[in-house]
Design an enzyme around this catalytic site. Structure first.
Site, short mmCIF file in Angstrom:
data_model
loop_
_atom_site.label_atom_id
_atom_site.label_comp_id
_atom_site.label_asym_id
_atom_site.label_seq_id
_atom_site.Cartn_x
_atom_site.Cartn_y
_atom_site.Cartn_z
CB THR A 79 -13.56 -3.46 2.67
OG1 THR A 79 -13.96 -3.01 1.47
CG2 THR A 79 -12.76 -4.69 2.26
CG ASP A 119 -18.11 -0.25 -6.24
OD1 ASP A 119 -16.92 -0.47 -6.01
OD2 ASP A 119 -18.68 0.92 -6.53
CE LYS A 160 -12.82 13.28 -15.08
NZ LYS A 160 -12.05 14.51 -14.84
CD GLU A 212 -2.65 1.70 0.49
OE1 GLU A 212 -2.43 2.63 -0.45
OE2 GLU A 212 -3.50 0.79 0.06
CG ASP A 219 -8.37 5.42 -8.14
OD1 ASP A 219 -9.26 5.57 -8.83
OD2 ASP A 219 -7.44 6.17 -7.56
#
Length: 241
Positions: free
Chosen positions: A220, A183, A151, A98, A147
């Protein structure tokens, strides 16, 4: 320094790569800074200084973890899923990667409170970790609510592109499992297009195989936000050929 003058490598020897996310958010709490100062070095997946090795020598995972299977979570956010998996599978060694230092600090606090001892933490870009992970060393990988870069012109920044998937495939064992949760319908589309091209089979035979969460899943904070906003999670499971 101009774009054309950008160095080919970092001082550590890692290749220079564009990174589009955030490395740090709001100021850390004193307790979080203490976790970083006191705990992070001992939780490294390699010996002291491995990430500054200009030769990029492969990590000796046997020396670090013994003969345990090694799993990898790519972008663990606040670390709740990582802690859950470590508690559920104490015989497995799990590396979390991370780059967002606030998330790393959050995870370190959770590790202290949970008392788990089978986690390692790489506080940086997972591509740098791919450089030094041995070939066919990872038994399971998780990519959970990455992420979405919604766009269209930013889709090349998504993780599910050859830049990321090729080295991921290299470090995963034959038969290893890759789990992807998202999602975003277009992220599902791109995942189903790109991941099989890198030598993975999608393990779905019926709609419930991607609509229902995995048996050992924990929701989460990102998923809870998606559900509150009316978006539908998808759970995609792949196996390395």
């Amino acid at each position: 320094m101009s774009k054309d003058d950008k160095p080919a490598t970092h001082a550590s020897g890692a290749p220079w790569r564009n990174f589009y996310g955030r490395f740090k958010g709001k100021a850390l709490k004193p307790s979080q800074q203490r976790y970083l100062d006191e705990d992070l070095a001992a939780l490294s997946p390699g010996p002291v200084g491995w990430d500054e090795n200009p030769d990029r020598t492969p990590l000796d995972l046997d020396a670090r973890f013994g003969d345990r299977d090694v799993w990898l979570e790519i972008g663990f956010g606040g670390g709740e899923h990582l802690i859950h998996q470590a508690q559920a599978h104490p015989g497995v060694a799990i590396i979390g990667a991370e780059p967002f230092i606030n998330g790393v600090a959050m995870l370190l606090g959770k590790i202290r409170r949970a008392g788990v001892e089978n986690l390692s933490v790489h506080p940086g870009d997972v591509r740098d970790l791919f450089d030094v992970l041995p070939r066919a060393s990872i038994s399971r990988a998780f990519l959970l609510y990455p992420d979405p870069w919604p766009k269209k012109r930013h889709h090349r920044r998504r993780f599910v592109t050859p830049e990321h998937l090729e080295p991921l495939a290299r470090v995963m064992k034959p038969g290893a499992i890759l789990r992807v949760a998202t999602d975003i319908p277009d992220y599902v589309r791109q995942t189903l297009e790109e991941v099989p091209r890198q030598g993975f089979d999608w393990l779905a035979e019926r709609p419930s195989d991607w609509r229902a969460p995995w048996d050992d899943w924990i929701s989460t904070r990102y998923e809870k936000k998606a559900l509150r906003e009316g978006r539908v999670p998808h759970y995609l499971t792949f196996r390395r050929q």
